[in-house]
Motif scaffolding. Structure first.
Motif, short mmCIF file in Angstrom:
data_model
loop_
_atom_site.label_atom_id
_atom_site.label_comp_id
_atom_site.label_asym_id
_atom_site.label_seq_id
_atom_site.Cartn_x
_atom_site.Cartn_y
_atom_site.Cartn_z
N UNK A 21 37.82 -58.06 99.92
CA UNK A 21 39.15 -58.44 99.93
C UNK A 21 40.08 -57.18 99.88
N UNK A 22 39.65 -56.34 99.31
CA UNK A 22 40.44 -55.06 99.06
C UNK A 22 40.33 -53.95 100.16
N UNK A 23 39.29 -53.83 100.76
CA UNK A 23 38.93 -52.75 101.71
C UNK A 23 38.33 -53.44 103.37
N UNK A 24 38.66 -54.48 103.56
CA UNK A 24 38.08 -54.97 104.75
C UNK A 24 39.14 -54.50 105.76
N UNK A 54 27.53 -58.27 93.42
CA UNK A 54 28.25 -59.18 93.90
C UNK A 54 29.68 -58.73 93.77
N UNK A 55 29.93 -58.12 92.75
CA UNK A 55 31.46 -57.56 92.33
C UNK A 55 31.89 -56.62 93.57
N UNK A 56 30.89 -55.62 93.77
CA UNK A 56 31.36 -54.85 94.85
C UNK A 56 31.66 -55.52 96.22
N UNK A 111 29.08 -56.25 84.13
CA UNK A 111 27.79 -55.42 84.56
C UNK A 111 27.83 -54.09 83.87
N UNK A 167 35.68 -60.61 91.02
CA UNK A 167 34.70 -59.12 91.44
C UNK A 167 35.11 -58.07 90.44
N UNK A 168 36.12 -57.73 89.85
CA UNK A 168 36.33 -56.75 89.15
C UNK A 168 35.59 -56.92 87.70
N UNK A 188 32.53 -58.50 96.49
CA UNK A 188 34.03 -59.20 96.75
C UNK A 188 35.06 -58.45 96.67
N UNK A 189 35.21 -57.54 95.73
CA UNK A 189 36.41 -56.65 95.94
C UNK A 189 36.51 -55.68 97.22
N UNK A 218 40.25 -44.66 102.16
CA UNK A 218 39.41 -45.35 101.08
C UNK A 218 38.10 -44.85 100.56
N UNK A 274 26.67 -56.59 89.63
CA UNK A 274 27.66 -55.47 90.01
C UNK A 274 27.62 -55.59 91.72
N UNK A 331 33.08 -59.03 87.31
CA UNK A 331 31.69 -58.79 87.51
C UNK A 331 31.27 -57.28 87.07
N UNK A 332 32.06 -56.37 88.01
CA UNK A 332 31.79 -54.99 87.63
C UNK A 332 31.76 -54.58 86.15
N UNK A 376 39.32 -61.36 93.67
CA UNK A 376 39.09 -59.94 93.37
C UNK A 376 39.15 -59.81 91.36
#
Lengths: 242, 65
Positions: free
Chosen positions: B41-44, B33-35, A104, A97-98, B37-38, A153, B31, A100-101, A94
């Protein structure tokens, strides 16, 4: 294509470093508090995990509540090394992932120039992903009551998105209308209000929860500052050249 | 392809790197890809994924359980 590859490369390096740093901070601060809370969770049994839905409550417990919990719960990592290893993996993945955000978003506005500017981009990430959603949905420990997961969420994601747009407006637009719109975007999610549980009754002592909130806010602050700083540092080496 | 605004907003000493369509596509791909991934892992809602990243979710103050 080089540009995309370089963004991913910088995100991977910065995310991995920040994720590892975050793991160390978590193992020292938040994780011991989570383990303490799980003792209360075990003592309280299933009702502590009631989300306003009795049927869901037992399925949501952490496997300590009753017999046959393992089947209801599905797989979970064993305590100790395995559990820590998965936390390390989650932090690094993560983190990337963060990153990348963050990268970007920053590339849309010219890219992060150096590590110092990266620290401020990191603080923006902290405001968007920790402060804004955390006001309505404070960090919670196991065995603390909460509303249904999906609406929480949705509120969390919408609030973070509003905060990100608001910060963009505040920093990159100069008109009064933009500032007013930004303030509205920051306030409206809290006027609507985060989904709250029917009852706040919990076996978790207030002092434990307070320590946890402080630990979460401080560790995520460190994470975001490190992530932004590293992104700025490595962006100069890879993205600039492309 | 057309050019989007050719100067970055804050680009005083980093002047005039073109924010071309190709670059914007790369930025949005990163972006997304980032969404992905996060979010994964974090919201599934998959129980095993939740359990694996349990301490992480609590520590990041993601909605959990």
């Amino acid at each position: 294509m080089d540009y995309f590859r370089n963004i991913v490369l910088v995100a991977a390096i910065a995310g991995a470093i920040a994720g590892l740093g975050m793991t160390v901070a978590q193992q020292l601060t938040t994780v011991p508090l989570i383990l303490k809370a799980e003792v209360y969770e075990q003592g309280a049994g299933a009702p502590a995990h009631d989300h306003g839905d009795q049927a869901a409550a037992s399925a949501h417990s952490h496997g300590e509540a009753a017999s046959g919990a393992a089947e209801e719960e599905g797989w979970a990592p064993a305590d100790g090394f395995e559990r820590t290893a998965f936390s390390v993996a989650a932090n690094i993945v993560t983190g990337i992932g963060f990153a990348l955000l963050l990268i970007a978003a920053s590339e849309l506005f010219g890219g992060i120039k150096d590590w110092r500017q990266g620290v401020f981009w990191g603080l923006a990430g902290f405001a968007v992903f920790t402060l804004a959603p955390g006001l309505g949905l404070p960090p919670e420990l196991p065995a603390m009551p909460a509303a249904e997961l999906a609406p929480r969420q949705l509120w969390w994601v919408a609030t973070a998105l509003c905060a990100a747009i608001a910060l963009g407006l505040l920093v990159y637009q100069r008109s009064l209308v933009a500032v007013l719109a930004a303030i509205a975007l920051l306030v409206v999610p809290h006027l609507i209000g985060a989904p709250q549980p029917a009852s706040f009754a919990t076996p978790i002592p207030e002092g434990l929860h307070h320590s946890f909130v402080v630990a979460v806010v401080v560790t995520t602050l460190l994470f975001w500052v490190l992530l932004g700083g590293m992104a700025g540092l490595f962006r100069g080496r890879f993205v600039h050249a492309s | 392809m057309s050019m989007l605004p050719t100067k970055f907003a804050g680009g005083a000493n980093d002047a005039a790197i073109a924010l071309t369509t190709a670059r914007v596509i790369s930025i949005f791909a990163a972006a997304l890809l980032g969404i992905f991934i996060v979010g994964g892992v974090g919201f599934s809602h998959i129980e095993a994924v939740h359990n694996a990243a349990h301490d992480y979710r609590h520590s990041m103050s993601f909605p959990c359980h």
